[in-house]
Design an enzyme around this catalytic site. Sequence first.
Site, PDB file in Angstrom:
ATOM      1  CG  ASP A  29      -1.939  -1.068   1.226  1.00 35.92           C
ATOM      2  OD1 ASP A  29      -1.954  -1.840   0.240  1.00 35.92           O
ATOM      3  OD2 ASP A  29      -2.725  -1.158   2.185  1.00 35.92           O
ATOM      4  CD  GLU A 109     -14.610   6.897  13.910  1.00 37.05           C
ATOM      5  OE1 GLU A 109     -14.499   6.172  12.910  1.00 37.05           O
ATOM      6  OE2 GLU A 109     -15.522   7.716  14.061  1.00 37.05           O
ATOM      7  CE  LYS A 111      -7.383   4.655   6.128  1.00 35.50           C
ATOM      8  NZ  LYS A 111      -7.507   3.361   5.493  1.00 35.50           N
ATOM      9  CG  ASP A 113      -5.610  -2.713   6.031  1.00 35.04           C
ATOM     10  OD1 ASP A 113      -6.246  -2.200   5.086  1.00 35.04           O
ATOM     11  OD2 ASP A 113      -4.442  -3.125   5.916  1.00 35.04           O
ATOM     12  CE  LYS A 285     -14.701   8.871  10.587  1.00 33.12           C
ATOM     13  NZ  LYS A 285     -15.640   7.752  10.786  1.00 33.12           N
ATOM     14  CB  CYS A 403      30.637 -24.889   2.768  1.00 33.09           C
ATOM     15  SG  CYS A 403      30.859 -23.841   4.195  1.00 33.09           S
ATOM     16  CB  CYS A 405      34.317 -22.084   4.464  1.00 30.43           C
ATOM     17  SG  CYS A 405      34.424 -23.855   4.247  1.00 30.43           S
ATOM     18  CB  CYS A 427      33.294 -25.766   7.879  1.00 25.99           C
ATOM     19  SG  CYS A 427      32.421 -24.329   7.313  1.00 25.99           S
TER      20      CYS A 427
HETATM   21  S1  IVH Z   1     -14.761   7.085   7.597  1.00 25.46           S
HETATM   22  C1  IVH Z   1     -16.023   9.833   4.209  1.00 25.46           C
HETATM   23  N1  IVH Z   1     -13.725   5.657   9.505  1.00 25.46           N
HETATM   24  O1  IVH Z   1     -10.654   3.862   5.149  1.00 25.46           O
HETATM   25  C2  IVH Z   1     -15.440   9.082   5.350  1.00 25.46           C
HETATM   26  N2  IVH Z   1     -13.223   5.056   7.272  1.00 25.46           N
HETATM   27  O2  IVH Z   1      -9.020   5.284   3.200  1.00 25.46           O
HETATM   28  C3  IVH Z   1     -15.791   7.671   5.276  1.00 25.46           C
HETATM   29  N3  IVH Z   1     -11.801   3.077   7.078  1.00 25.46           N
HETATM   30  O3  IVH Z   1     -13.049   4.051   2.648  1.00 25.46           O
HETATM   31  C4  IVH Z   1     -14.799   6.817   5.878  1.00 25.46           C
HETATM   32  N4  IVH Z   1     -11.607   2.685   9.224  1.00 25.46           N
HETATM   33  O4  IVH Z   1     -12.876   1.874   4.036  1.00 25.46           O
HETATM   34  C5  IVH Z   1     -13.824   5.830   8.186  1.00 25.46           C
HETATM   35  N5  IVH Z   1     -12.908   4.455  11.323  1.00 25.46           N
HETATM   36  C6  IVH Z   1     -13.014   4.626  10.000  1.00 25.46           C
HETATM   37  C7  IVH Z   1     -12.376   3.776   9.078  1.00 25.46           C
HETATM   38  C8  IVH Z   1     -12.494   4.030   7.722  1.00 25.46           C
HETATM   39  C9  IVH Z   1     -11.292   2.279   8.009  1.00 25.46           C
HETATM   40  C10 IVH Z   1     -11.569   2.917   5.628  1.00 25.46           C
HETATM   41  C11 IVH Z   1     -12.801   3.046   4.788  1.00 25.46           C
HETATM   42  C12 IVH Z   1     -12.484   4.197   3.880  1.00 25.46           C
HETATM   43  C13 IVH Z   1     -11.000   4.139   3.826  1.00 25.46           C
HETATM   44  C14 IVH Z   1     -10.379   5.426   3.365  1.00 25.46           C
END
Ligand code: IVH
Length: 681
Positions: A29, A109, A111, A113, A285, A403, A405, A427
């Site tokens: 990524d 929050e 994030k 994966d 947010k 080997c 060596c 060795c």
């Molecule tokens: S909010 C417009 N909150 O991250 C905002 N997204 O890179 C909507 N994701 O598409 C997303 N954890 O798939 C939000 N706590 C979280 C998240 C989260 C993972 C993902 C989601 C989003 C992507 C963006």
Amino acid sequence: MRGRVTELRRLVRHHAELYHRQDAPEIPDADYDTLVAELRGLEERHPELAEPDSPTATVGAPPSGLFAPVAHDVPMMSLDNAFDLEELRAWAARATSRLDGPAGPYVCELKFDGLAISVRYEGGRLVRAATRGDGRVGEDVTHNVATIGDVPPRLGAGAPEVLEVRGEVYMAIPAFERLNAAREAAGEARYANPRNTAAGSLRQKDPAVTAQRELSWWCYQLGTVVGGPTFARHSETLEFLADLGLPINDAWRRIEDLAAVETYVLRAEQQRHAQDYETDGVVVKVDDFGRQAELGVTSHHPRWAVAYKFPPEERSTRLREIQVSIGGKGKATPFAVLKPVFVGGSTVQMATLHNEDQVRAKDVRPGDIVVVRKAGDVIPEVLRPVLSERPEGLPEWVFPEVCPCPNRAPLVREEGDAAHHCRHPHCPAQQAGGIEHFASRGAMDIEGLGEKNVRLLIREGLIVDVADVYALEEADVVSLENFGPKKARNLVAGIAASKERSLARLLFGLNIRHLGGAVGELLAGAFEDLDSVIAAPADQLAEVPGVGPTIAASVRAFFDDEDNLAVVAKLRAAGVNFAGPVPADTDDALPATLEGKAVVVTGTLENYSREAATAAITARGGRSPGSVSGSTTAVVAGAAPGASKLTRAENLGVPILDESAFEHLLATGELPSAAAPEGTG
Ligand code: IVH
């Protein structure tokens, strides 16, 4: 310039397609993010090159046609990224400058994966679930989502007439490990990572397949609501959704100012491996909906939220060559020599490849671009090649026949053994490892005789075998690089002191195949001195509880070898202690290094049977329980360890040790600092 922009758009589209459509990304990524950032930078500096359908202006990938299309009422947008605290501050500053007042309070929050889905409830019942798709139109995956235990088919009391919520479908790490273990048992290839496995599992034509995969869901965002309460803040919606029975991860916090947001972000980064699911950042947010509306959205993402991305744990780099290192017992371990790459918090330029089968299974070849992973305290690993970048005709790597060596003795792989060995008795590569082992803390514990100095002394022709160490004098080493009078004096004193070590340590130090520290103790306890061990026939050795025929045969073979007997004679002449413990002395011989400690053993160790490992722990005052808890000191993992024990250890922050770290723990009662990669010497 135009050429590079076109090329970048092609690359970004190609990798977005692999990620979103095929659930099989080829590059990490972080590499993808770098391509997007370069493209975005060029487009900003050269507006004349902008194009409305550039991948920088779009989200995800359009629906594949496999599933029925679903138009989203409210677009499912992507998020803007911040790759460090400075970018996070810049995001907050931009938001604040667009508003009259401050942008905070914020909601932070994790994030998660996985992959984003939208779930729609009508009259409190689940009626539709859709993937994000290109943000406007997604794919109908209702039947598949309905199989996920975390997605309630019905909501609790107080559900609005229509409620559409968004969240992340993911696969927890233990579920991922279970699935891969089952695949391996069935002779199938392992899946690469939980995210792609979750995405692939969800996008199945047959919901029965999805149902067999243990998927989970975190809900994090309110979409459309009809006939329900109105909200002034995002934080209120999270509480409301949790009350309806939707899975809201409880790590979220409402946070007043940016300084505290930074603290949250750094803490989440530190603890990212403490959960049993993968996170790749923190989403910040703006809490207040009025301010969100004022900030608005771009074509790609809202301006009221940002994703702080953790530093990458996977990067790609060039595999320059594959070399083989020879360990103390002649084990030949292939390792990757990489173009240095910064990943998982440090620069990595070498990574173990374990053995021939691993190299073959991964199909990595010298000259490949490879994906390297370094997560937490785990040693760096080469995951796979980036096949689309493989130069044409790149030959496969073949395990060297001899080997490295000067003896160039054959490297042999015996039946049933994954490893190759150099069995040459002289060795030098093996010799160095053998002398290092002899001097190591768990064996004769000679201060100042580590890897570097052993190699130096061999190079200078001062030592050939372990017994030569006892002939060293201050005058021999004082003028060597990095020495001097003080170090020379200390080394010689350390060597002299080691003559008094116990028979158990001496036996272990001789580096006899299959003879670990615990077996050394068993033998030392059963025989009067080294001479009676040397004189014992194999069946007498095998009768010692915890020893057995394999170890006995190997001890016998060692002492049947004339060269080894010559070394023993030199050790005797030097005055090294050969006597076993006098009964009254046993306490001295085994210090209670593990007093009050609990050490869990899982998997198969090379030098310790399970009983021998337990005996070694309890003989030092420790306990060896069968399961991992918060009070476990360490988990020792051998080959094929129990996945649930490892996961539990990771979640509880209990250190996981390999066999050499275990021996260090036995000898000193201390946990070694992060294990160094194998095969770096
Ligand atoms: S909010 C417009 N909150 O991250 C905002 N997204 O890179 C909507 N994701 O598409 C997303 N954890 O798939 C939000 N706590 C979280 C998240 C989260 C993972 C993902 C989601 C989003 C992507 C963006």
